[in-house]
Design an enzyme around this catalytic site. Structure first.
Site, PDB file in Angstrom:
ATOM      1  N   HIS A  13      -6.679  -2.762  85.610  1.00  0.00           N
ATOM      2  CA  HIS A  13      -7.137  -1.251  85.172  1.00  0.00           C
ATOM      3  C   HIS A  13      -8.545  -0.889  85.663  1.00  0.00           C
ATOM      4  CE1 HIS A  13      -7.533   1.923  81.515  1.00  0.00           C
ATOM      5  NE2 HIS A  13      -8.609   2.238  82.516  1.00  0.00           N
ATOM      6  N   HIS A  15     -10.847   2.273  87.762  1.00  0.00           N
ATOM      7  CA  HIS A  15     -11.161   3.777  88.123  1.00  0.00           C
ATOM      8  C   HIS A  15     -11.867   3.634  89.357  1.00  0.00           C
ATOM      9  CE1 HIS A  15      -9.996   5.510  84.484  1.00  0.00           C
ATOM     10  NE2 HIS A  15     -10.514   4.312  83.801  1.00  0.00           N
ATOM     11  N   LEU A  16     -11.214   4.006  90.727  1.00  0.00           N
ATOM     12  CA  LEU A  16     -11.851   4.108  91.850  1.00  0.00           C
ATOM     13  C   LEU A  16     -12.448   5.580  92.502  1.00  0.00           C
ATOM     14  CD1 LEU A  16      -9.529   1.627  94.008  1.00  0.00           C
ATOM     15  CD2 LEU A  16     -11.834   1.542  93.246  1.00  0.00           C
ATOM     16  N   ARG A  17     -12.161   6.556  91.621  1.00  0.00           N
ATOM     17  CA  ARG A  17     -12.666   7.775  92.121  1.00  0.00           C
ATOM     18  C   ARG A  17     -11.990   8.197  93.391  1.00  0.00           C
ATOM     19  NH1 ARG A  17     -13.205   7.933  86.918  1.00  0.00           N
ATOM     20  NH2 ARG A  17     -15.268   7.160  85.953  1.00  0.00           N
ATOM     21  N   ASN A  41      -6.732   9.255  86.994  1.00  0.00           N
ATOM     22  CA  ASN A  41      -7.486  10.405  86.098  1.00  0.00           C
ATOM     23  C   ASN A  41      -8.534  11.312  87.223  1.00  0.00           C
ATOM     24  OD1 ASN A  41      -9.010   8.113  85.847  1.00  0.00           O
ATOM     25  ND2 ASN A  41     -10.240   9.194  84.108  1.00  0.00           N
ATOM     26  N   LYS A  97       0.780   6.414  83.283  1.00  0.00           N
ATOM     27  CA  LYS A  97      -0.488   6.265  82.251  1.00  0.00           C
ATOM     28  C   LYS A  97      -0.412   7.468  81.313  1.00  0.00           C
ATOM     29  CE  LYS A  97      -4.348   4.972  80.660  1.00  0.00           C
ATOM     30  NZ  LYS A  97      -5.781   4.849  81.237  1.00  0.00           N
ATOM     31  N   HIS A 134      -3.740   5.003  76.697  1.00  0.00           N
ATOM     32  CA  HIS A 134      -5.081   5.268  76.233  1.00  0.00           C
ATOM     33  C   HIS A 134      -4.953   5.279  74.885  1.00  0.00           C
ATOM     34  CE1 HIS A 134      -9.402   6.106  76.504  1.00  0.00           C
ATOM     35  NE2 HIS A 134      -9.127   6.475  75.337  1.00  0.00           N
ATOM     36  N   HIS A 172      -7.515  -1.212  77.581  1.00  0.00           N
ATOM     37  CA  HIS A 172      -8.892  -1.512  77.227  1.00  0.00           C
ATOM     38  C   HIS A 172      -8.965  -1.620  75.474  1.00  0.00           C
ATOM     39  CE1 HIS A 172      -8.500   2.773  77.106  1.00  0.00           C
ATOM     40  NE2 HIS A 172      -8.925   3.024  78.360  1.00  0.00           N
ATOM     41  N   LEU A 217     -15.374   4.884  76.476  1.00  0.00           N
ATOM     42  CA  LEU A 217     -14.364   5.059  75.607  1.00  0.00           C
ATOM     43  C   LEU A 217     -13.034   4.160  75.799  1.00  0.00           C
ATOM     44  CD1 LEU A 217     -14.246   9.171  75.525  1.00  0.00           C
ATOM     45  CD2 LEU A 217     -14.732   7.430  73.562  1.00  0.00           C
ATOM     46  N   ASP A 245     -11.598  -1.911  83.335  1.00  0.00           N
ATOM     47  CA  ASP A 245     -11.939  -0.430  83.132  1.00  0.00           C
ATOM     48  C   ASP A 245     -13.264   0.070  83.720  1.00  0.00           C
ATOM     49  OD1 ASP A 245     -11.415   2.076  82.138  1.00  0.00           O
ATOM     50  OD2 ASP A 245     -12.213   2.000  80.106  1.00  0.00           O
ATOM     51  N   HIS A 249     -19.902   6.608  86.933  1.00  0.00           N
ATOM     52  CA  HIS A 249     -20.228   7.951  86.901  1.00  0.00           C
ATOM     53  C   HIS A 249     -21.640   8.158  87.468  1.00  0.00           C
ATOM     54  CE1 HIS A 249     -17.001   9.671  84.302  1.00  0.00           C
ATOM     55  NE2 HIS A 249     -17.078   8.619  83.704  1.00  0.00           N
ATOM     56  N   ALA A 261     -18.218   9.383  79.596  1.00  0.00           N
ATOM     57  CA  ALA A 261     -17.968   7.950  79.183  1.00  0.00           C
ATOM     58  C   ALA A 261     -17.493   7.403  80.420  1.00  0.00           C
ATOM     59  CB  ALA A 261     -16.692   8.006  78.077  1.00  0.00           C
TER      60      ALA A 261
HETATM   61  C1  NCD Z   1     -12.827   6.222  82.011  1.00  0.00           C
HETATM   62  C2  NCD Z   1     -13.354   7.246  82.991  1.00  0.00           C
HETATM   63  O1  NCD Z   1     -14.555   7.507  83.208  1.00  0.00           O
HETATM   64  O2  NCD Z   1     -12.485   7.686  84.066  1.00  0.00           O
HETATM   65  N1  NCD Z   1     -13.965   6.352  81.072  1.00  0.00           N
HETATM   66  C3  NCD Z   1     -13.944   5.331  79.934  1.00  0.00           C
HETATM   67  O3  NCD Z   1     -14.960   5.478  79.342  1.00  0.00           O
HETATM   68  N2  NCD Z   1     -13.368   4.273  79.959  1.00  0.00           N
HETATM   69  C4  NCD Z   1     -11.782   6.768  81.300  1.00  0.00           C
HETATM   70  C5  NCD Z   1     -10.593   5.981  80.466  1.00  0.00           C
HETATM   71  O4  NCD Z   1     -10.312   5.152  80.950  1.00  0.00           O
HETATM   72  O5  NCD Z   1     -10.953   6.299  79.310  1.00  0.00           O
HETATM   73 ZN    ZN Z   2      -9.953   3.487  82.070  1.00  0.00          ZN
END
Ligand code: NCD
Ligand code: ZN
Length: 341
Positions: A13, A15-17, A41, A97, A134, A172, A217, A245, A249, A261
């Site tokens: 899990h 996030h790579l943006r 996302n 997802k 989620h 998560h 989150l 996760d 940011h 978050a």
């Molecule tokens: C994630 C994100 O920033 O993309 N943020 C987080 O707090 N985990 C989104 C997510 O997985 O809920």
């Molecule tokens: Zn996530």
């Protein structure tokens, strides 16, 4: 010197943006993990197989080394059933997802009511495609610390009753309630657990002042929930596996009146898991959790290379470059106790 050698892990899990932000962070994951399940996302979200493959190509183009990004589709109320058969034909796109609309960062295009995606869930069950969830309700009248528990009762249970052979990962997880439900349910239900939920509780949000870099989150919970997660992760039960996760940011989006978050853990993710496992003398259980059970769930071969961690303290930098901005990692400016060779 204490050393720990294990089969190379994967991050189930992540996030790579995208764009310059992605280019500045992807190596932090690739130097440790062989594969990752990449979250969809983005803004706009990745909703089709074609977009997922284009995103995958952009990730691979930035990489200096071997790393296999496995892609996911973002489920919306309007996802066509036909997209699921395309996904079945494409082994680089692994899963779908489910974000409840409004639950978290960039989730406004998410699912408003799971009954609306009945046809898609049915096709996923038939084609044996995993659903990644989620698990939080979005009702503002539900206390933010209870949203995972209520989601399990109000959404997950009825969903699994209707789709008994759908393979599901509750992503998560943060509560004892989720751990108990996953351990006892007969369904094909699995869960990922993050390093931050294993190492911190909700006091860490308010340690001497408000801590925006500890806000994610689902939000951090009470100590008893952290203990339950630690028990689950170190139990050797293959229903629980690693998913960081890691969610970077920019500093400006975190240190503001209404901060985003997401916790950026990638630069020390495995070391942080090792620290958590060591707290309960369960380092011998780390390899299963980090390197075996997730691959088994996704029906992929386990990795064969090994990596070695050493027990040696180092200081996490205060920030890293993030496109034109900076990102603050978990433990910024403080000690990490394990290091990858
Ligand atoms: C994630 C994100 O920033 O993309 N943020 C987080 O707090 N985990 C989104 C997510 O997985 O809920
Ligand atoms: Zn996530």
């Amino acid at each position: 010197m204490q050393r720990l050698t294990l089969i190379q892990p994967d991050d189930w899990h992540l996030h790579l943006r995208d764009g310059a932000n992605m280019a500045s962070i992807v190596a932090a994951t690739a130097r440790c993990f062989a594969r990752a399940i990449v979250m969809p996302n983005l803004k706009p979200p990745i909703t089709t197989v074609e977009q997922a493959l284009a995103y995958r190509a952009r990730i691979i183009a930035t990489l200096p080394c071997d790393f296999n990004p496995l892609m996911t589709l973002y489920l919306t109320d309007n996802t066509p059933v036909a997209e699921i058969s395309k996904l079945k034909e494409n082994s680089d796109v692994m899963a779908v997802k489910y974000y409840p609309a409004g639950a978290t960062t960039h989730s406004d295009s998410g699912v408003t009511d799971w009954h609306r995606v009945w046809g898609v869930l049915d096709a996923m069950q038939n084609h044996d495609i995993p659903l990644l969830i989620h698990g939080e309700v979005t009702d503002v009248n539900i206390d933010v610390f209870d949203r995972e528990k209520v989601f399990i009762e109000k959404v997950l249970e009825p969903l699994l009753e209707n789709f008994p052979s759908l393979r599901v990962v509750l992503e998560h997880i943060t509560t004892q309630d989720a751990v108990e439900y996953i351990k006892t349910t007969k369904n094909n239900l699995y869960a990922t657990i993050t390093p931050h939920h294993l190492l911190m509780n909700r006091n860490d949000l308010f340690q001497g002042g408000i801590r925006p870099h500890h806000y994610c989150l689902p939000v951090l919970k009470r100590e008893k929930h952290r203990q339950a997660l630690l028990d689950a992760a170190t139990s050797g039960n293959p229903k629980f596996f690693l998913g960081t996760d890691s969610a970077p940011h920019a500093v400006s989006a975190k240190e503001t009146a209404c901060g985003c978050a997401g916790i950026y853990s990638a630069p020390a993710a495995l070391a942080l898991y090792a620290e958590a496992f060591e707290q309960v003398q369960a380092l011998d259980k780390l390899e299963g959790f980090a390197s075996f059970y997730g691959a088994d769930f996704y029906r992929l071969p386990r990795n064969t290379k090994t990596i070695t961690l050493e027990k040696r303290a180092w200081e996490m930098p205060k920030y890293f470059e993030f496109g034109k901005e900076k990102v603050v990692p978990l433990r910024a400016g403080a000690e990490i106790y394990w290091v990858q060779n």
